[in-house]
Design a protein around this motif. Structure first.
Motif, PDB file in Angstrom:
ATOM      1  N   LEU A 101     -11.960  11.358  25.341  1.00  7.80           N
ATOM      2  CA  LEU A 101     -13.208  11.533  26.079  1.00  7.80           C
ATOM      3  C   LEU A 101     -12.976  11.597  27.586  1.00  7.80           C
ATOM      4  O   LEU A 101     -13.779  12.175  28.308  1.00  7.80           O
ATOM      5  N   VAL A 102     -11.880  10.995  28.060  1.00  8.66           N
ATOM      6  CA  VAL A 102     -11.564  11.069  29.491  1.00  8.66           C
ATOM      7  C   VAL A 102     -11.402  12.525  29.912  1.00  8.66           C
ATOM      8  O   VAL A 102     -11.899  12.952  30.966  1.00  8.66           O
ATOM      9  N   MET A 103     -10.718  13.290  29.085  1.00  8.19           N
ATOM     10  CA  MET A 103     -10.454  14.697  29.392  1.00  8.19           C
ATOM     11  C   MET A 103     -11.723  15.545  29.225  1.00  8.19           C
ATOM     12  O   MET A 103     -12.095  16.319  30.120  1.00  8.19           O
ATOM     13  N   THR A 104     -12.396  15.411  28.095  1.00  8.04           N
ATOM     14  CA  THR A 104     -13.561  16.256  27.808  1.00  8.04           C
ATOM     15  C   THR A 104     -14.728  15.930  28.734  1.00  8.04           C
ATOM     16  O   THR A 104     -15.431  16.824  29.201  1.00  8.04           O
ATOM     17  N   PHE A 105     -14.922  14.628  29.015  1.00  7.98           N
ATOM     18  CA  PHE A 105     -16.034  14.226  29.875  1.00  7.98           C
ATOM     19  C   PHE A 105     -15.796  14.646  31.326  1.00  7.98           C
ATOM     20  O   PHE A 105     -16.735  14.972  32.047  1.00  7.98           O
ATOM     21  N   SER A 106     -14.526  14.639  31.756  1.00  9.19           N
ATOM     22  CA  SER A 106     -14.214  15.062  33.122  1.00  9.19           C
ATOM     23  C   SER A 106     -14.388  16.567  33.300  1.00  9.19           C
ATOM     24  O   SER A 106     -14.455  17.051  34.444  1.00  9.19           O
ATOM     25  N   MET A 107     -14.441  17.328  32.211  1.00  7.91           N
ATOM     26  CA  MET A 107     -14.757  18.754  32.300  1.00  7.91           C
ATOM     27  C   MET A 107     -16.261  18.993  32.216  1.00  7.91           C
ATOM     28  O   MET A 107     -16.810  19.845  32.927  1.00  7.91           O
ATOM     29  N   ALA A 108     -16.957  18.246  31.346  1.00  6.52           N
ATOM     30  CA  ALA A 108     -18.387  18.479  31.123  1.00  6.52           C
ATOM     31  C   ALA A 108     -19.256  17.940  32.252  1.00  6.52           C
ATOM     32  O   ALA A 108     -20.208  18.608  32.675  1.00  6.52           O
ATOM     33  N   LEU A 163     -16.415  18.099  21.354  1.00  9.57           N
ATOM     34  CA  LEU A 163     -15.034  18.586  21.405  1.00  9.57           C
ATOM     35  C   LEU A 163     -14.048  17.514  20.953  1.00  9.57           C
ATOM     36  O   LEU A 163     -13.169  17.768  20.121  1.00  9.57           O
ATOM     37  N   ALA A 164     -14.206  16.289  21.490  1.00 17.08           N
ATOM     38  CA  ALA A 164     -13.263  15.212  21.158  1.00 17.08           C
ATOM     39  C   ALA A 164     -13.343  14.827  19.688  1.00 17.08           C
ATOM     40  O   ALA A 164     -12.321  14.626  19.028  1.00 17.08           O
ATOM     41  N   ALA A 165     -14.564  14.733  19.143  1.00 18.38           N
ATOM     42  CA  ALA A 165     -14.733  14.328  17.742  1.00 18.38           C
ATOM     43  C   ALA A 165     -14.142  15.349  16.782  1.00 18.38           C
ATOM     44  O   ALA A 165     -13.511  14.983  15.782  1.00 18.38           O
ATOM     45  N   ASN A 166     -14.322  16.625  17.075  1.00 21.80           N
ATOM     46  CA  ASN A 166     -13.763  17.659  16.194  1.00 21.80           C
ATOM     47  C   ASN A 166     -12.244  17.672  16.224  1.00 21.80           C
ATOM     48  O   ASN A 166     -11.600  17.928  15.201  1.00 21.80           O
ATOM     49  N   MET A 167     -11.663  17.411  17.390  1.00 28.02           N
ATOM     50  CA  MET A 167     -10.209  17.353  17.484  1.00 28.02           C
ATOM     51  C   MET A 167      -9.660  16.116  16.754  1.00 28.02           C
ATOM     52  O   MET A 167      -8.658  16.184  16.048  1.00 28.02           O
ATOM     53  N   ILE A 168     -10.351  14.974  16.900  1.00 25.83           N
ATOM     54  CA  ILE A 168      -9.895  13.740  16.264  1.00 25.83           C
ATOM     55  C   ILE A 168     -10.006  13.824  14.749  1.00 25.83           C
ATOM     56  O   ILE A 168      -9.093  13.401  14.024  1.00 25.83           O
ATOM     57  N   ALA A 169     -11.112  14.398  14.258  1.00 24.12           N
ATOM     58  CA  ALA A 169     -11.373  14.415  12.802  1.00 24.12           C
ATOM     59  C   ALA A 169     -10.266  15.143  12.040  1.00 24.12           C
ATOM     60  O   ALA A 169      -9.736  14.624  11.053  1.00 24.12           O
ATOM     61  N   GLY A 170      -9.905  16.335  12.508  1.00 20.27           N
ATOM     62  CA  GLY A 170      -8.865  17.092  11.806  1.00 20.27           C
ATOM     63  C   GLY A 170      -7.506  16.428  11.874  1.00 20.27           C
ATOM     64  O   GLY A 170      -6.776  16.381  10.876  1.00 20.27           O
ATOM     65  N   HIS A 171      -7.159  15.871  13.039  1.00 14.39           N
ATOM     66  CA  HIS A 171      -5.864  15.213  13.189  1.00 14.39           C
ATOM     67  C   HIS A 171      -5.777  13.953  12.335  1.00 14.39           C
ATOM     68  O   HIS A 171      -4.720  13.656  11.763  1.00 14.39           O
ATOM     69  N   LEU A 172      -6.873  13.211  12.256  1.00 12.35           N
ATOM     70  CA  LEU A 172      -6.873  12.002  11.417  1.00 12.35           C
ATOM     71  C   LEU A 172      -6.706  12.356   9.943  1.00 12.35           C
ATOM     72  O   LEU A 172      -5.996  11.673   9.203  1.00 12.35           O
ATOM     73  N   LEU A 173      -7.371  13.423   9.512  1.00 12.33           N
ATOM     74  CA  LEU A 173      -7.248  13.844   8.114  1.00 12.33           C
ATOM     75  C   LEU A 173      -5.818  14.264   7.790  1.00 12.33           C
ATOM     76  O   LEU A 173      -5.270  13.906   6.738  1.00 12.33           O
ATOM     77  N   LEU A 174      -5.200  15.008   8.689  1.00 10.55           N
ATOM     78  CA  LEU A 174      -3.801  15.413   8.487  1.00 10.55           C
ATOM     79  C   LEU A 174      -2.874  14.195   8.469  1.00 10.55           C
ATOM     80  O   LEU A 174      -1.927  14.137   7.676  1.00 10.55           O
ATOM     81  N   THR A 175      -3.155  13.221   9.326  1.00 10.87           N
ATOM     82  CA  THR A 175      -2.332  12.004   9.367  1.00 10.87           C
ATOM     83  C   THR A 175      -2.480  11.186   8.096  1.00 10.87           C
ATOM     84  O   THR A 175      -1.491  10.687   7.532  1.00 10.87           O
ATOM     85  N   LEU A 176      -3.719  11.050   7.620  1.00 11.41           N
ATOM     86  CA  LEU A 176      -3.975  10.282   6.393  1.00 11.41           C
ATOM     87  C   LEU A 176      -3.273  10.903   5.190  1.00 11.41           C
ATOM     88  O   LEU A 176      -2.648  10.207   4.378  1.00 11.41           O
ATOM     89  N   LEU A 177      -3.370  12.232   5.084  1.00 10.89           N
ATOM     90  CA  LEU A 177      -2.711  12.905   3.957  1.00 10.89           C
ATOM     91  C   LEU A 177      -1.198  12.844   4.088  1.00 10.89           C
ATOM     92  O   LEU A 177      -0.482  12.685   3.095  1.00 10.89           O
TER      93      LEU A 177
END
Length: 226
Positions: A101-108, A163-177
């Motif tokens: 969120l530091v990155m995405t919020f500093s852009m938005a 933006l942050a939630a969509n990036m986290i969701a996919g990476h977490l799913l890949l990590t879990l699997l």
């Protein structure tokens, strides 16, 4: 060993007090200069085609105001930066800066603040009129002003969290699997690898879509103040 799943997004490195992983955000700047090429490279031709397409897309969303020519370049640059960082996060052992969120919020937030300041300083009557949608009954006008004000105030937060939630969701799913791989049989492992490849393709599509959504919504917010 990971203490929790979100530690995969930790920007720490082996060098104490230096988060060098954030430097991956600016690696894309190295690939952009093309003035030293005698003949345009394939990379330069591809990026030029993408920028021309995005310019035509954003030009239809931006108002045709005198002095606003070239303003689409800002949103094209924003799209390119987010897209590059989203794709960088799909590689193993590469830090995903857009999942923070530091990155995405500093852009938005700076974008939204600049639009609001420009709108209220130059088009005050238009900004007041925008708080009440056309055709609203007189009884509902006070409620609509409150609703529109709240929806306007949460815009930078929704841009950043989306933006942050969509990036986290996919990476977490890949990590879990991926963590279940060592405990599976050969048949299940082959199914897992196929699933991981399909998810990686989906994440590549999400990386493009989310960067496009961020840029288009920023363009729409800027067109409302004119």
């Amino acid at each position: 060993m990971m203490t929790n799943l979100f530690s995969v997004f930790d920007p720490s490195t082996s060098v104490p007090s230096m988060n060098l992983n954030w430097l991956s955000t600016f690696i894309g700047l190295i690939m952009l200069p093309s003035m030293f090429w005698i003949k345009p490279s394939r990379w330069h031709i591809m990026t030029t085609k993408i920028m021309e397409t995005l310019h035509l897309e954003f030009k239809t969303l931006l108002p045709n105001v005198e002095g606003s020519k070239g303003s689409s370049l800002m949103f094209i640059s924003l799209f390119s930066m987010i897209l590059f960082n989203n794709f960088m996060g799909l590689f193993p052992y590469v830090f995903t800066s857009t999942s923070h969120l530091v990155m995405t919020f500093s852009m938005a937030l700076p974008l939204w603040l600049s639009f609001m300041m420009f709108g209220w300083m130059n088009n005050t009557n238009h900004m007041f009129a925008h708080l009440v949608p056309q055709g609203t009954p007189p009884l509902l006008m006070p409620f609509m002003v409150c609703i529109e004000t709240v929806s306007n105030l949460i815009r930078p937060g929704t841009l950043a969290v989306r933006l942050a939630a969509n990036m986290i969701a996919g990476h977490l799913l890949l990590t879990l699997l991926g963590n279940t791989g060592p405990y599976l049989s050969n048949l299940l492992l082959s199914i897992l690898i196929t699933t991981q490849i399909l998810l990686l393709m989906l994440e590549s599509a999400v990386a493009i879509i989310q960067s496009y959504v961020f840029a288009v919504l920023s363009t729409l917010y800027s067109s409302e103040v004119n």
